[in-house]
Write an enzyme that holds these catalytic residues in place. Structure first.
Site, mmCIF file in Angstrom:
data_model
loop_
_atom_site.group_PDB
_atom_site.id
_atom_site.type_symbol
_atom_site.label_atom_id
_atom_site.label_comp_id
_atom_site.label_asym_id
_atom_site.label_seq_id
_atom_site.Cartn_x
_atom_site.Cartn_y
_atom_site.Cartn_z
ATOM 1 N N ARG A 137 0.807 -1.237 0.000
ATOM 2 C CA ARG A 137 0.000 0.000 0.000
ATOM 3 C C ARG A 137 0.832 1.276 0.000
ATOM 4 N NH1 ARG A 137 -2.954 -3.131 3.443
ATOM 5 N NH2 ARG A 137 -4.790 -4.004 2.438
ATOM 6 N N LYS A 159 2.300 11.598 -11.145
ATOM 7 C CA LYS A 159 1.536 10.636 -11.955
ATOM 8 C C LYS A 159 2.418 9.416 -12.170
ATOM 9 C CE LYS A 159 -1.547 13.430 -14.814
ATOM 10 N NZ LYS A 159 -1.859 13.804 -16.207
ATOM 11 N N GLU A 201 8.649 19.774 -24.239
ATOM 12 C CA GLU A 201 7.910 20.067 -22.996
ATOM 13 C C GLU A 201 8.418 21.369 -22.362
ATOM 14 O OE1 GLU A 201 5.328 18.218 -22.260
ATOM 15 O OE2 GLU A 201 5.704 16.209 -23.082
ATOM 16 N N LYS A 243 5.838 23.466 -13.447
ATOM 17 C CA LYS A 243 5.027 22.264 -13.235
ATOM 18 C C LYS A 243 4.646 22.125 -11.756
ATOM 19 C CE LYS A 243 3.995 17.620 -14.433
ATOM 20 N NZ LYS A 243 4.341 16.355 -15.015
ATOM 21 N N GLU A 253 -5.598 16.861 -11.364
ATOM 22 C CA GLU A 253 -6.079 17.265 -12.686
ATOM 23 C C GLU A 253 -7.592 17.419 -12.771
ATOM 24 O OE1 GLU A 253 -3.856 15.542 -15.940
ATOM 25 O OE2 GLU A 253 -5.424 16.058 -17.367
ATOM 26 N N ARG A 257 -4.415 21.867 -13.940
ATOM 27 C CA ARG A 257 -3.381 20.953 -14.431
ATOM 28 C C ARG A 257 -3.607 20.603 -15.904
ATOM 29 N NH1 ARG A 257 -0.345 16.056 -11.081
ATOM 30 N NH2 ARG A 257 0.942 15.405 -12.833
ATOM 31 N N ASN A 261 -1.645 20.057 -20.739
ATOM 32 C CA ASN A 261 -1.933 19.232 -21.912
ATOM 33 C C ASN A 261 -1.827 20.007 -23.213
ATOM 34 O OD1 ASN A 261 -2.420 16.884 -20.499
ATOM 35 N ND2 ASN A 261 -4.544 17.445 -20.103
ATOM 36 N N HIS A 264 -1.020 18.372 -26.488
ATOM 37 C CA HIS A 264 -1.124 16.935 -26.266
ATOM 38 C C HIS A 264 -2.360 16.280 -26.884
ATOM 39 C CE1 HIS A 264 2.247 17.586 -23.671
ATOM 40 N NE2 HIS A 264 2.298 16.319 -23.300
ATOM 41 N N HIS A 268 -1.142 13.355 -28.865
ATOM 42 C CA HIS A 268 -1.479 11.964 -28.522
ATOM 43 C C HIS A 268 -2.096 11.241 -29.715
ATOM 44 C CE1 HIS A 268 -1.657 12.730 -23.918
ATOM 45 N NE2 HIS A 268 -0.516 12.181 -24.274
ATOM 46 N N HIS A 281 7.460 10.986 -28.032
ATOM 47 C CA HIS A 281 6.338 11.741 -27.471
ATOM 48 C C HIS A 281 6.523 13.257 -27.684
ATOM 49 C CE1 HIS A 281 3.273 13.064 -24.664
ATOM 50 N NE2 HIS A 281 4.189 13.727 -23.977
HETATM 51 N N1 LIG Z 1 4.268 10.654 -15.180
HETATM 52 C C1 LIG Z 1 4.154 11.716 -15.961
HETATM 53 O O1 LIG Z 1 3.691 12.779 -15.556
HETATM 54 C C2 LIG Z 1 4.627 11.584 -17.384
HETATM 55 C C3 LIG Z 1 4.735 12.731 -18.175
HETATM 56 C C4 LIG Z 1 5.229 12.583 -19.458
HETATM 57 C C5 LIG Z 1 5.610 11.338 -19.930
HETATM 58 N N2 LIG Z 1 5.471 10.249 -19.139
HETATM 59 C C6 LIG Z 1 5.892 8.907 -19.599
HETATM 60 O O2 LIG Z 1 7.289 8.931 -19.802
HETATM 61 C C7 LIG Z 1 7.627 7.931 -20.761
HETATM 62 C C8 LIG Z 1 8.642 8.491 -21.723
HETATM 63 O O3 LIG Z 1 9.785 8.847 -21.006
HETATM 64 P P1 LIG Z 1 11.178 9.188 -21.722
HETATM 65 O O4 LIG Z 1 10.932 10.070 -22.883
HETATM 66 O O5 LIG Z 1 12.092 9.624 -20.642
HETATM 67 O O6 LIG Z 1 11.600 7.796 -22.377
HETATM 68 P P2 LIG Z 1 12.416 6.536 -21.809
HETATM 69 O O7 LIG Z 1 12.258 6.395 -20.364
HETATM 70 O O8 LIG Z 1 12.018 5.389 -22.670
HETATM 71 O O9 LIG Z 1 13.935 6.917 -22.123
HETATM 72 C C9 LIG Z 1 14.345 7.089 -23.462
HETATM 73 C C10 LIG Z 1 15.603 6.266 -23.766
HETATM 74 O O10 LIG Z 1 16.739 6.918 -23.193
HETATM 75 C C11 LIG Z 1 17.499 5.994 -22.403
HETATM 76 N N3 LIG Z 1 18.155 6.807 -21.379
HETATM 77 C C12 LIG Z 1 17.599 7.363 -20.290
HETATM 78 N N4 LIG Z 1 18.479 8.146 -19.667
HETATM 79 C C13 LIG Z 1 19.642 8.080 -20.358
HETATM 80 C C14 LIG Z 1 20.909 8.674 -20.212
HETATM 81 N N5 LIG Z 1 21.138 9.576 -19.267
HETATM 82 N N6 LIG Z 1 21.883 8.335 -21.093
HETATM 83 C C15 LIG Z 1 21.622 7.467 -22.109
HETATM 84 N N7 LIG Z 1 20.432 6.895 -22.312
HETATM 85 C C16 LIG Z 1 19.448 7.197 -21.445
HETATM 86 C C17 LIG Z 1 16.474 5.009 -21.925
HETATM 87 O O11 LIG Z 1 17.082 3.818 -21.528
HETATM 88 C C18 LIG Z 1 15.598 4.874 -23.165
HETATM 89 O O12 LIG Z 1 16.189 3.977 -24.071
HETATM 90 C C19 LIG Z 1 6.340 7.480 -21.398
HETATM 91 O O13 LIG Z 1 5.992 6.214 -20.915
HETATM 92 C C20 LIG Z 1 5.326 8.513 -20.918
HETATM 93 O O14 LIG Z 1 4.016 7.973 -20.798
HETATM 94 C C21 LIG Z 1 5.005 10.353 -17.872
HETATM 95 ZN ZN LIG Z 2 4.010 15.311 -22.565
#
Ligand SMILES: NC(=O)c1ccc[n+]([C@@H]2O[C@H](COP(=O)([O-])OP(=O)(O)OC[C@H]3O[C@@H](n4cnc5c(N)ncnc54)[C@H](O)[C@@H]3O)[C@@H](O)[C@H]2O)c1
Ligand SMILES: [Zn+2]
Length: 378
Positions: A137, A159, A201, A243, A253, A257, A261, A264, A268, A281
């Site tokens: 939990r 999130k 972003e 943020k 949200e 918040r 978007n 987005h 999306h 993304h």
């Molecule tokens: N929680 C939220 O509020 C929120 C907001 C936006 C996006 N997201 C989520 O985030 C995800 C995308 O995240 P992302 O764009 O960071 O992608 P990711 O986590 O897939 O990372 C991108 C690539 O970079 C590599 N990598 C990471 N750090 C590195 C570094 N310092 N050096 C070399 N390689 C590195 C990773 O291994 C991966 O291959 C999606 O699943 C999305 O839904 C969440």
């Molecule tokens: Zn985004």
């Protein structure tokens, strides 16, 4: 020879560390940003986490680069770290991986006083955060984001969640970390394409809230792309500040918040229609921001000068502003299935001017079609 503390050096170090608080009453937490912070965390973590057991959840890509440093640091602080690596990729942000992580935590006898660190990009942050939110939990959770996207966006705000086969981010929760530690020097190993995707972003934050920051980005975009550490620290800090402010006013949200978007709704839909493999993304969001800007201009909400500045900055950041082709009917199906639609009306965040956006609820299908057509390369 007597040993003396170099006060100047110490001051420089302390003054280059930025601290931002996400204000959420008893669940408030700080975000620290500093180049080289990774080798300082043994001083910071014990202030926030008094337990001993701690799991570093990461993937092999990030783990090979940074997990050992983090482990050594935690050891220096008297903690007992274990590294749990999961495979790299969005397709591993799923419930099977979550179940596997629960098993590993149980095997290591993690209890409610144990903690989890997410060391990686948004995929790791969302997955590890979801595990932390639900294991027994909820156990304490620390974010060490390593992509620009994670440093300026996903690690802040709480999130957490995973994807289902039916769609992205369909299972999750709001679960705040106790601490976010950001070291911009890790971005030197990040592929350029990922850096640019994260910049979308950052630009978004300028457009929705902060015109002077937007103007600063216009002037400094080349330094940022060259990974100038001062500039990176500034864009991360400013983004986290914006943020954090929005999140502290509307954690779950229900109102404000939603402004995050911006870009987005269409972004999306572009990701979905192109099967999540053509665009990162941030790239889809970049095109989505251009679409929202063009739509706002077409209804005389945004002037041509501000629209052009937005498009030029997105291009200067190396991000796309058009799409080669898109099946309009598929696109419309997707957009009208989007969860942000209430009572069949499309809600979209549109810019009024740089630094200010507004939620508009009565966008017609005709306007959407015209906007999308304007995005497709001739
Ligand atoms: N929680 C939220 O509020 C929120 C907001 C936006 C996006 N997201 C989520 O985030 C995800 C995308 O995240 P992302 O764009 O960071 O992608 P990711 O986590 O897939 O990372 C991108 C690539 O970079 C590599 N990598 C990471 N750090 C590195 C570094 N310092 N050096 C070399 N390689 C590195 C990773 O291994 C991966 O291959 C999606 O699943 C999305 O839904 C969440
Ligand atoms: Zn985004």
């Amino acid at each position: 020879m007597s040993m003396q503390i170099d006060k100047k050096k110490l001051k420089n170090r302390v003054s280059s560390r930025k601290k931002i608080i996400v204000k959420l009453a008893q669940r408030s937490y700080p975000i620290y940003i500093e180049p080289g912070l990774l080798t300082q965390i043994h001083r910071i973590i014990p202030e926030f986490y008094i337990g001993k057991q701690i799991a570093i959840i990461t993937n092999p890509t990030v783990g090979n680069l940074y997990a050992e440093t983090v482990k050594v640091e935690l050891g220096k602080a008297g903690l007992q770290p274990v590294i749990f690596a999961i495979p790299d990729g969005e397709c591993y942000k799923n419930l099977d991986v979550v179940r596997d992580l629960y098993s590993r935590l149980l095997e290591h006898k993690f209890d409610r006083a144990s903690a989890i660190i997410a060391l990686g990009g948004g995929v790791i942050g969302d997955t590890a955060g979801f595990v932390a939110a639900t294991y027994l939990r909820g156990i304490p959770f620390i974010q060490i984001p390593t992509t620009l996207l994670a440093q300026v966006d996903s690690s802040v705000g709480g999130k957490v969640g995973v994807d289902l086969l039916e769609g992205k981010n369909l299972v999750g929760s709001f679960y705040q970390p106790i601490l976010v530690l950001i070291d911009p020097t890790v971005l030197t190993t990040l592929p350029q394409r990922e850096v640019k995707a994260g910049l979308a972003e950052v630009i978004k934050h300028g457009v929705i809230y902060d015109a002077p920051f937007f103007a600063w980005l216009e002037k400094n975009i080349n330094h940022i792309l060259n990974l100038d550490m001062k500039c990176l620290s500034k864009i991360i800090a400013r983004s986290c500040m914006i943020k954090a402010k929005v999140v502290s006013l509307d954690e779950t949200e229900r109102g404000l918040r939603a402004l995050l978007n911006f870009g987005h709704t269409i972004g999306h839909a572009i990701e979905t229609v192109t099967g999540y493999d053509r665009y990162r993304h941030g790239e889809a969001v970049a095109i989505g921001m251009v679409a929202a800007g063009k739509l706002a201009h077409s209804i005389s909400m945004l002037n041509a000068n501000d629209l052009n500045r937005m498009i030029e900055l997105i291009q200067a950041a190396g991000l796309p502003t058009t799409i080669p082709n898109l099946e309009i009917s598929k696109f419309l199906d997707t957009i009208y299935r989007d969860k942000k639609i209430t009572a069949h009306k499309l809600r979209m965040v549109l810019p009024q001017k740089l630094g200010q956006v507004k939620i508009v609820t009565d966008i017609s299908e005709k306007q959407i079609i015209r906007t999308i057509r304007a995005l497709v390369e001739k």
